[in-house]
Design a protein around this motif. Structure first.
Motif, short mmCIF file in Angstrom:
data_model
loop_
_atom_site.label_atom_id
_atom_site.label_comp_id
_atom_site.label_asym_id
_atom_site.label_seq_id
_atom_site.Cartn_x
_atom_site.Cartn_y
_atom_site.Cartn_z
N SER A 138 0.83 -1.20 0.00
CA SER A 138 0.00 0.00 0.00
C SER A 138 0.87 1.26 0.00
O SER A 138 1.74 1.43 0.84
N LYS A 139 0.62 2.11 -0.97
CA LYS A 139 1.31 3.39 -1.12
C LYS A 139 2.82 3.24 -1.27
O LYS A 139 3.57 4.19 -1.09
N GLY A 140 3.27 2.04 -1.60
CA GLY A 140 4.70 1.83 -1.79
C GLY A 140 5.11 2.10 -3.22
O GLY A 140 4.28 2.15 -4.13
N SER A 141 6.41 2.25 -3.44
CA SER A 141 6.98 2.39 -4.77
C SER A 141 8.03 1.31 -4.95
O SER A 141 8.87 1.12 -4.07
N GLN A 142 8.01 0.62 -6.07
CA GLN A 142 8.91 -0.49 -6.27
C GLN A 142 8.94 -0.90 -7.74
O GLN A 142 8.10 -0.47 -8.53
N ILE A 143 9.92 -1.72 -8.09
CA ILE A 143 9.95 -2.36 -9.41
C ILE A 143 9.00 -3.56 -9.34
O ILE A 143 9.09 -4.37 -8.43
N ILE A 144 8.08 -3.65 -10.31
CA ILE A 144 7.15 -4.78 -10.32
C ILE A 144 7.16 -5.45 -11.69
O ILE A 144 7.56 -4.85 -12.69
N ASP A 145 6.70 -6.70 -11.70
CA ASP A 145 6.54 -7.47 -12.93
C ASP A 145 5.19 -7.10 -13.55
O ASP A 145 4.14 -7.49 -13.06
N PHE A 146 5.21 -6.32 -14.62
CA PHE A 146 3.99 -5.87 -15.27
C PHE A 146 3.06 -7.03 -15.60
O PHE A 146 1.85 -6.99 -15.35
N PHE A 147 3.60 -8.08 -16.17
CA PHE A 147 2.77 -9.20 -16.63
C PHE A 147 2.14 -9.97 -15.47
O PHE A 147 1.00 -10.41 -15.54
N LYS A 148 2.86 -10.10 -14.39
CA LYS A 148 2.35 -10.82 -13.21
C LYS A 148 1.14 -10.13 -12.62
O LYS A 148 0.18 -10.78 -12.19
N TYR A 149 1.15 -8.79 -12.60
CA TYR A 149 0.10 -8.04 -11.93
C TYR A 149 -0.96 -7.50 -12.89
O TYR A 149 -1.77 -6.65 -12.51
N ASN A 150 -1.01 -8.01 -14.11
CA ASN A 150 -2.00 -7.52 -15.07
C ASN A 150 -2.98 -8.59 -15.53
O ASN A 150 -3.46 -8.56 -16.66
N LEU A 151 -3.28 -9.53 -14.65
CA LEU A 151 -4.29 -10.54 -14.97
C LEU A 151 -5.66 -10.05 -14.52
O LEU A 151 -6.44 -10.75 -13.88
N GLY A 152 -5.94 -8.83 -14.84
CA GLY A 152 -7.18 -8.15 -14.50
C GLY A 152 -7.16 -6.83 -15.24
O GLY A 152 -6.64 -6.75 -16.35
N GLN A 153 -7.74 -5.80 -14.67
CA GLN A 153 -7.59 -4.48 -15.28
C GLN A 153 -6.15 -4.02 -15.16
O GLN A 153 -5.39 -4.52 -14.34
N GLY A 154 -5.78 -3.05 -15.98
CA GLY A 154 -4.40 -2.60 -16.01
C GLY A 154 -3.91 -2.07 -14.68
O GLY A 154 -4.63 -1.36 -13.97
N ILE A 155 -2.67 -2.40 -14.34
CA ILE A 155 -2.06 -1.88 -13.12
C ILE A 155 -1.83 -0.38 -13.26
O ILE A 155 -1.77 0.36 -12.28
N TYR A 156 -1.68 0.08 -14.48
CA TYR A 156 -1.74 1.50 -14.84
C TYR A 156 -2.56 1.59 -16.11
O TYR A 156 -2.81 0.58 -16.78
N ASN A 157 -3.00 2.78 -16.48
CA ASN A 157 -3.52 2.97 -17.82
C ASN A 157 -2.69 4.03 -18.52
O ASN A 157 -1.75 4.56 -17.94
N HIS A 158 -3.02 4.35 -19.75
CA HIS A 158 -2.13 5.23 -20.51
C HIS A 158 -2.26 6.70 -20.11
O HIS A 158 -1.58 7.55 -20.70
N GLY A 159 -3.05 6.98 -19.11
CA GLY A 159 -3.06 8.30 -18.52
C GLY A 159 -2.31 8.35 -17.21
O GLY A 159 -2.23 9.40 -16.57
N SER A 160 -1.74 7.21 -16.79
CA SER A 160 -1.02 7.18 -15.51
C SER A 160 0.34 6.50 -15.65
O SER A 160 0.82 5.86 -14.73
N VAL A 161 0.95 6.68 -16.82
CA VAL A 161 2.24 6.03 -17.09
C VAL A 161 3.13 6.99 -17.87
O VAL A 161 2.65 7.87 -18.59
N CYS A 162 4.42 6.79 -17.73
CA CYS A 162 5.43 7.60 -18.44
C CYS A 162 6.47 6.66 -19.01
O CYS A 162 6.87 5.69 -18.36
N PHE A 163 6.92 6.94 -20.24
CA PHE A 163 7.94 6.12 -20.90
C PHE A 163 9.14 6.98 -21.27
O PHE A 163 8.99 8.10 -21.77
N HIS A 164 10.33 6.44 -21.04
CA HIS A 164 11.52 7.09 -21.56
C HIS A 164 11.54 6.92 -23.08
O HIS A 164 11.06 5.92 -23.62
N LYS A 165 12.11 7.89 -23.78
CA LYS A 165 12.14 7.84 -25.24
C LYS A 165 12.76 6.56 -25.78
O LYS A 165 12.41 6.07 -26.86
N SER A 166 13.73 6.00 -25.05
CA SER A 166 14.40 4.79 -25.51
C SER A 166 13.45 3.61 -25.64
O SER A 166 13.74 2.66 -26.38
#
Length: 311
Positions: A138-166
């Motif tokens: 709860s309220k933590g920040s960490q590296i997570i496995d996107f695929f593990k935690y996306n067996l439901g609705q998105g863990i983020y959506n495209h309004g709550s995510v940021c990507f580096h140009k690379s």
């Protein structure tokens, strides 16, 4: 050079886009540029945003309507910042969204994707997505496995995510040949190659009853993603294999509900059932008319703030 580029794809959102812009202007972190990509709106959307245009808020115009993926790609190619984020023209950020993403970037330099949790807004009700965020600290920040935690609705959506140009240099841009589940298609590629740093704090409001969400056309009229092309990615990645099976299940059920039985059979035959739970296996076998009834019942409940899912 700004730290963030914020891209707003715009098409006929005259009733919402001003509040969207204001939620960006209210950010506690202010080192950003905003690129509004107008995809040939036919309403007053552009006139509404014109008073806000400046050196840091720019309008880009398409000469023809090209769709969401193309609007995002236009913004990415014009972005001056190394960190790129998006906000649809009918959604809102909490004031601390960019500040939260900035802190993730500083705390997790090994990551190239930075996401946060969100909430869904239905009329006057706010509902938490069923997205496995409850099993993350709860309220933590960490590296997570996107695929593990996306067996439901998105863990983020495209309004709550940021990507580096690379990420775009390696994973490619948004696929302009599809107009359904574009985000999912891109997320598979991006998260296969790069690490995700995640803040389990609610930083964005996703409005569920505006525009396309309110008048959804049949999925059979859409150009759909081909998840099979990612099967090779999943051979040595069990989390990704489970995620692909889940997304194929969602797509197949959706198609069957809309009456595309032959296409449903094709996709479900390529779905690895061993990764589905018992509820999902049953739902895939149900007749389309029962799936429609279930969908209507879920829509009634959601208006009361009650959600149930097969996840």
């Amino acid at each position: 050079m700004p730290f963030f580029t914020v891209i707003i794809p715009l098409y006929n959102k005259e009733n919402y886009v001003e509040n969207t812009l204001k939620s960006i202007l209210n950010q506690t972190f202010t080192d950003y540029e905003v690129l509004v990509v107008n995809d040939c709106s036919t309403d007053e959307s552009v006139e509404i945003i014109k008073p806000y245009l400046s050196e840091s808020i720019k309008l880009l115009e398409h000469s023809a309507n090209k769709g969401l993926s193309a609007s995002r790609n236009t913004g990415i190619k014009k972005a001056e910042a190394n960190y790129i984020t998006f906000l649809d023209a009918d959604d809102l950020w909490k004031p601390t969204f960019l500040e939260t993403i900035y802190q993730l970037i500083k705390d997790f330099p090994e990551a190239k994707i930075f996401g946060a949790n969100y909430e869904e807004v239905y009329s006057n009700k706010i509902v938490s997505p069923t997205n496995f965020s409850n099993v993350i600290e709860s309220k933590g920040s960490q590296i997570i496995d996107f695929f593990k935690y996306n067996l439901g609705q998105g863990i983020y959506n495209h309004g709550s995510v940021c990507f580096h140009k690379s990420v775009y240099e390696k994973a490619g841009f948004y696929d302009e040949t599809i107009d359904f589940a574009e985000d999912i298609d891109f997320n598979i590629r991006a998260n296969y190659y790069f690490k995700l740093a995640y803040s389990n704090t609610i930083q964005m409001q996703y409005f569920m009853e505006t525009g396309a969400q309110l008048t959804r056309s049949s999925i059979l009229n859409k150009r759909l993603p081909d998840y099979d092309k990612y099967d090779a990615f999943a051979k040595e990645n069990t989390s990704l294999a489970k995620y692909l099976a889940f997304e194929k299940y969602v797509l197949a059920k959706h198609i069957k509900t809309d009456g595309g039985y032959e296409l449903y059979k094709n996709i479900s035959s390529k779905t690895d059932y061993k990764y589905l739970n018992w509820k999902q296996k049953i739902l895939l076998k149900l007749p389309a008319f029962i799936l429609k009834l279930i969908k209507k019942y879920k829509e009634i409940l959601i208006k009361k703030g009650i959600k149930f899912t097969s996840y």
